[in-house]
Design a protein around this motif. Structure first.
Motif, PDB file in Angstrom:
ATOM      1  N   GLN A  35       0.809  -1.223   0.000  1.00 28.55           N
ATOM      2  CA  GLN A  35       0.000   0.000   0.000  1.00 28.55           C
ATOM      3  C   GLN A  35       0.845   1.279   0.000  1.00 28.55           C
ATOM      4  OE1 GLN A  35      -3.310   0.147  -0.411  1.00 28.55           O
ATOM      5  NE2 GLN A  35      -3.208  -2.073  -0.651  1.00 28.55           N
ATOM      6  N   GLU A  36       2.156   1.101   0.123  1.00 29.60           N
ATOM      7  CA  GLU A  36       3.070   2.248   0.180  1.00 29.60           C
ATOM      8  C   GLU A  36       2.689   3.214   1.300  1.00 29.60           C
ATOM      9  OE1 GLU A  36       3.076   3.824  -3.805  1.00 29.60           O
ATOM     10  OE2 GLU A  36       4.205   2.120  -4.574  1.00 29.60           O
ATOM     11  N   ILE A  37       2.479   2.615   2.473  1.00 29.51           N
ATOM     12  CA  ILE A  37       2.140   3.353   3.688  1.00 29.51           C
ATOM     13  C   ILE A  37       3.187   2.980   4.730  1.00 29.51           C
ATOM     14  CG2 ILE A  37       0.436   3.677   5.525  1.00 29.51           C
ATOM     15  CD1 ILE A  37      -1.725   2.741   3.564  1.00 29.51           C
ATOM     16  N   SER A  38       3.595   3.930   5.521  1.00 27.24           N
ATOM     17  CA  SER A  38       4.554   3.672   6.587  1.00 27.24           C
ATOM     18  C   SER A  38       4.009   2.608   7.549  1.00 27.24           C
ATOM     19  CB  SER A  38       4.811   4.977   7.343  1.00 27.24           C
ATOM     20  OG  SER A  38       5.303   4.722   8.631  1.00 27.24           O
ATOM     21  N   LYS A  39       4.848   1.623   7.872  1.00 25.55           N
ATOM     22  CA  LYS A  39       4.445   0.589   8.820  1.00 25.55           C
ATOM     23  C   LYS A  39       4.132   1.217  10.180  1.00 25.55           C
ATOM     24  CE  LYS A  39       5.993  -3.686  10.960  1.00 25.55           C
ATOM     25  NZ  LYS A  39       6.942  -3.739  12.059  1.00 25.55           N
ATOM     26  N   LYS A  40       4.913   2.222  10.558  1.00 28.02           N
ATOM     27  CA  LYS A  40       4.669   2.908  11.839  1.00 28.02           C
ATOM     28  C   LYS A  40       3.294   3.564  11.864  1.00 28.02           C
ATOM     29  CE  LYS A  40       9.171   3.706  13.789  1.00 28.02           C
ATOM     30  NZ  LYS A  40       9.015   2.927  14.980  1.00 28.02           N
ATOM     31  N   TYR A  41       2.866   4.113  10.737  1.00 25.17           N
ATOM     32  CA  TYR A  41       1.538   4.735  10.671  1.00 25.17           C
ATOM     33  C   TYR A  41       0.460   3.654  10.816  1.00 25.17           C
ATOM     34  CZ  TYR A  41      -1.663   8.548   9.515  1.00 25.17           C
ATOM     35  OH  TYR A  41      -2.614   9.523   9.576  1.00 25.17           O
ATOM     36  N   LEU A  42       0.640   2.535  10.132  1.00 34.56           N
ATOM     37  CA  LEU A  42      -0.323   1.436  10.243  1.00 34.56           C
ATOM     38  C   LEU A  42      -0.381   0.901  11.673  1.00 34.56           C
ATOM     39  CD1 LEU A  42       0.268  -0.526   6.920  1.00 34.56           C
ATOM     40  CD2 LEU A  42      -1.632   0.999   7.491  1.00 34.56           C
ATOM     41  N   GLU A  43       0.757   0.907  12.366  1.00 29.49           N
ATOM     42  CA  GLU A  43       0.791   0.440  13.754  1.00 29.49           C
ATOM     43  C   GLU A  43      -0.052   1.322  14.676  1.00 29.49           C
ATOM     44  OE1 GLU A  43       5.022   0.374  14.408  1.00 29.49           O
ATOM     45  OE2 GLU A  43       5.189  -1.722  13.762  1.00 29.49           O
ATOM     46  N   GLN A  44      -0.305   2.549  14.273  1.00 23.44           N
ATOM     47  CA  GLN A  44      -1.170   3.440  15.046  1.00 23.44           C
ATOM     48  C   GLN A  44      -2.649   3.174  14.755  1.00 23.44           C
ATOM     49  OE1 GLN A  44      -0.085   7.562  14.434  1.00 23.44           O
ATOM     50  NE2 GLN A  44       2.083   7.037  14.335  1.00 23.44           N
ATOM     51  N   ILE A  45      -2.930   2.681  13.566  1.00 18.58           N
ATOM     52  CA  ILE A  45      -4.311   2.455  13.134  1.00 18.58           C
ATOM     53  C   ILE A  45      -4.841   1.099  13.591  1.00 18.58           C
ATOM     54  CG2 ILE A  45      -5.781   2.190  11.090  1.00 18.58           C
ATOM     55  CD1 ILE A  45      -3.861   4.183   9.667  1.00 18.58           C
ATOM     56  N   VAL A  46      -3.981   0.091  13.553  1.00 14.44           N
ATOM     57  CA  VAL A  46      -4.392  -1.283  13.858  1.00 14.44           C
ATOM     58  C   VAL A  46      -5.053  -1.431  15.233  1.00 14.44           C
ATOM     59  CG1 VAL A  46      -3.452  -3.577  14.345  1.00 14.44           C
ATOM     60  CG2 VAL A  46      -2.904  -2.442  12.204  1.00 14.44           C
ATOM     61  N   PRO A  47      -4.520  -0.824  16.302  1.00 14.39           N
ATOM     62  CA  PRO A  47      -5.183  -0.989  17.606  1.00 14.39           C
ATOM     63  C   PRO A  47      -6.625  -0.482  17.621  1.00 14.39           C
ATOM     64  CG  PRO A  47      -2.967  -0.123  17.904  1.00 14.39           C
ATOM     65  CD  PRO A  47      -3.250  -0.098  16.429  1.00 14.39           C
ATOM     66  N   MET A  48      -6.887   0.570  16.901  1.00 11.60           N
ATOM     67  CA  MET A  48      -8.252   1.107  16.842  1.00 11.60           C
ATOM     68  C   MET A  48      -9.189   0.081  16.207  1.00 11.60           C
ATOM     69  SD  MET A  48      -7.220   4.817  15.342  1.00 11.60           S
ATOM     70  CE  MET A  48      -8.633   5.793  15.786  1.00 11.60           C
ATOM     71  N   LEU A  49      -8.743  -0.517  15.112  1.00  9.12           N
ATOM     72  CA  LEU A  49      -9.562  -1.492  14.390  1.00  9.12           C
ATOM     73  C   LEU A  49      -9.708  -2.791  15.182  1.00  9.12           C
ATOM     74  CD1 LEU A  49      -8.042  -0.861  10.847  1.00  9.12           C
ATOM     75  CD2 LEU A  49     -10.263  -0.063  11.688  1.00  9.12           C
ATOM     76  N   THR A  50      -8.651  -3.156  15.903  1.00  5.68           N
ATOM     77  CA  THR A  50      -8.692  -4.369  16.722  1.00  5.68           C
ATOM     78  C   THR A  50      -9.632  -4.183  17.911  1.00  5.68           C
ATOM     79  OG1 THR A  50      -6.418  -4.861  16.067  1.00  5.68           O
ATOM     80  CG2 THR A  50      -7.271  -6.037  17.971  1.00  5.68           C
ATOM     81  N   THR A  51      -9.509  -3.043  18.588  1.00  8.65           N
ATOM     82  CA  THR A  51     -10.372  -2.740  19.737  1.00  8.65           C
ATOM     83  C   THR A  51     -11.843  -2.696  19.322  1.00  8.65           C
ATOM     84  OG1 THR A  51      -8.596  -1.500  20.794  1.00  8.65           O
ATOM     85  CG2 THR A  51     -10.828  -1.059  21.571  1.00  8.65           C
ATOM     86  N   ALA A  52     -12.101  -2.215  18.119  1.00  7.15           N
ATOM     87  CA  ALA A  52     -13.477  -2.139  17.615  1.00  7.15           C
ATOM     88  C   ALA A  52     -14.003  -3.501  17.166  1.00  7.15           C
ATOM     89  CB  ALA A  52     -13.548  -1.146  16.453  1.00  7.15           C
ATOM     90  N   GLY A  53     -13.164  -4.526  17.215  1.00 11.03           N
ATOM     91  CA  GLY A  53     -13.595  -5.875  16.856  1.00 11.03           C
ATOM     92  C   GLY A  53     -13.601  -6.142  15.363  1.00 11.03           C
ATOM     93  N   LEU A  54     -12.851  -5.357  14.591  1.00 15.07           N
ATOM     94  CA  LEU A  54     -12.820  -5.555  13.141  1.00 15.07           C
ATOM     95  C   LEU A  54     -11.696  -6.476  12.698  1.00 15.07           C
ATOM     96  CD1 LEU A  54     -13.501  -1.881  11.941  1.00 15.07           C
ATOM     97  CD2 LEU A  54     -15.144  -3.682  12.475  1.00 15.07           C
ATOM     98  N   LEU A  55     -10.641  -6.572  13.515  1.00 20.50           N
ATOM     99  CA  LEU A  55      -9.479  -7.381  13.149  1.00 20.50           C
ATOM    100  C   LEU A  55      -9.166  -8.431  14.201  1.00 20.50           C
ATOM    101  CD1 LEU A  55      -6.905  -4.675  11.965  1.00 20.50           C
ATOM    102  CD2 LEU A  55      -8.433  -6.052  10.557  1.00 20.50           C
ATOM    103  N   LYS A  56      -8.534  -9.512  13.733  1.00 25.68           N
ATOM    104  CA  LYS A  56      -7.937 -10.520  14.612  1.00 25.68           C
ATOM    105  C   LYS A  56      -6.436 -10.338  14.492  1.00 25.68           C
ATOM    106  CE  LYS A  56     -11.087 -14.444  14.233  1.00 25.68           C
ATOM    107  NZ  LYS A  56     -11.142 -15.847  13.807  1.00 25.68           N
TER     108      LYS A  56
END
Length: 143
Positions: A35-56
């Motif tokens: 996706q040509e996105i910084s891994k560090k930026y994605l690391e900030q987004i993933v917890p939000m999606l995980t907490t919301a129950g969208l990701l495993k």
């Protein structure tokens, strides 16, 4: 209303995981590269999606992320609502109950309620599955 980079990248992350759901857990580094996105930026987004129950998520050598449910069960509205902190076009509609002291006499409130409804219904009607189906064989544009 303006969707932030966080919201746009969250949608790209979710689409990437939907596209690669047959691969099991997907490493964030792989998503970042594709996706040509910084891994560090994605690391900030993933917890939000995980907490919301969208990701495993799973740890370890073959660890990574995957969608918790089938991609047809996710819509753009729910993803953006998690990452944007809400989708209301005006502050007075952000809470479940309108806290504005002028709401009973506000001449413009109906406009904002209508706009919020149109935005919600439009974005709820677009699933990850429908995006993937539309994009098959087409050039991908960055969101």
């Amino acid at each position: 209303m303006k969707i932030s980079t966080k919201g746009r990248y969250a949608l790209r992350l979710m689409l990437d995981l939907a596209e690669h759901q047959g691969d099991g857990y997907v490493a964030l580094k792989d998503v970042a590269d594709r996706q040509e996105i910084s891994k560090k930026y994605l690391e900030q987004i993933v917890p939000m999606l995980t907490t919301a129950g969208l990701l495993k998520t799973t740890r370890g050598a073959s660890g990574g992320y995957r969608l918790k449910n089938p991609c047809e069960e996710y819509n753009v509205y729910q993803i953006l609502k998690v990452t944007e902190g809400g989708m209301s076009p005006v502050a007075c509609l952000e809470d479940e109950r309108n806290q504005c002291g002028r709401s009973a006499m506000c001449q413009t409130l109906e406009i904002w309620v209508g706009l919020e409804k149109v935005i919600r219904e439009y974005l709820e009607g677009i699933t990850l599955q429908s995006i993937l189906e539309k994009s098959k064989g087409k050039k991908h544009y960055q969101i």
